[in-house]
Enzyme design. Structure first.
Site, short mmCIF file in Angstrom:
data_model
loop_
_atom_site.label_atom_id
_atom_site.label_comp_id
_atom_site.label_asym_id
_atom_site.label_seq_id
_atom_site.Cartn_x
_atom_site.Cartn_y
_atom_site.Cartn_z
N GLU A 98 0.85 -1.19 0.00
CA GLU A 98 0.00 0.00 0.00
C GLU A 98 0.89 1.24 0.00
OE1 GLU A 98 -2.42 1.67 -0.62
OE2 GLU A 98 -4.00 1.62 0.89
N ASP A 99 0.39 2.32 -0.55
CA ASP A 99 1.19 3.55 -0.62
C ASP A 99 1.35 4.21 0.74
OD1 ASP A 99 -1.51 4.30 -0.47
OD2 ASP A 99 -1.47 5.54 -2.28
N ASP A 102 -2.89 6.21 6.67
CA ASP A 102 -3.26 7.52 7.19
C ASP A 102 -4.17 7.28 8.40
OD1 ASP A 102 -3.52 10.34 7.13
OD2 ASP A 102 -5.20 10.26 5.76
N PHE A 151 -0.31 16.54 3.50
CA PHE A 151 -0.86 15.83 2.34
C PHE A 151 0.26 15.73 1.32
CE2 PHE A 151 -3.13 14.84 -1.47
CZ PHE A 151 -4.07 13.92 -1.00
N ARG A 164 0.91 11.50 -9.79
CA ARG A 164 1.35 10.13 -9.54
C ARG A 164 2.70 9.83 -10.19
NH1 ARG A 164 -3.03 7.31 -7.32
NH2 ARG A 164 -5.08 7.82 -8.14
#
Ligand code: IMP
Ligand code: MG
Length: 176
Positions: A98-99, A102, A151, A164
């Protein structure tokens, strides 16, 4: 994108590449015989592709897509499955790729549905973690970098589908 704000680089391409190589070695050490990487689209595509290039031996891949954010910068807490895996997980050594973790809501959802498919082991690798935003304690065995509450975009991560493609991670806060 016209008038895109200047981006502040948080993690350089070199820093990311070095850390991804270390994570690949850690994953290989824990699953020496074979490992099945389940990447979460779209954000993890670049992380996955760099990760597998550092792993020799038996590795298989699959992809799933979920949606937790629409165009907002904060999680709604609602996770939707957009694309399921092509193959089953029974008896396999599975690592979710997963990136970023959060709030943890996406990961908890993924871990629950994948665990129900009876993998032999289920671990999770996240390139980034924002611990200050956590709402639920999702187990992550492999974390690339722990970051402050910004963010971020780049290296697979987007804002409204943009950024991206950047080979580095940059901050896209409102004030930037
Ligand atoms: P969580 O459910 O709040 O843990 O959110 C996880 C998902 O939200 C990640 O897989 C990302 O797709 C997205 N996300 C969370 N933080 C960021 C960020 O800083 N930039 C881009 N996407 C993010
Ligand atoms: Mg994601």
């Amino acid at each position: 994108m016209p008038d895109a704000p200047p981006l502040e680089i948080l993690l350089s391409e070199q820093q990311i590449q070095k850390r991804v190589a270390e994570l690949a070695a850690d994953i290989r050490r824990d699953s020496p015989e074979d490992v099945h990487l389940v990447a979460v689209l779209k954000g993890a595509f670049m992380f996955l592709s760099d990760l597998v290039r550092h792993m020799d031996g038996a590795v298989t891949l699959d992809f799933m897509a979920v949606s937790s954010y629409s165009k907002a910068k904060t999680s709604s807490g609602e996770v939707r499955m957009l694309k399921d895996l092509d193959s089953g997980l029974q008896g396999r050594h599975v690592v979710i790729v997963e990136d970023i973790v959060d709030t943890g809501l996406t990961l908890i959802y993924l871990q629950e549905i994948l665990r129900a498919r009876s993998p032999k082991t289920l671990r999770t690798a996240c390139l980034l973690s924002k611990p200050s935003r956590r709402q639920i304690d999702a187990a992550v065995e492999y974390i690339g970098f722990t970051i402050e509450d910004h963010f971020v975009v780049g290296y697979g991560l987007d804002f409204a589908e943009q950024f991206r493609n950047l080979p580095y991670i940059a901050v896209l806060d409102d004030e930037s």
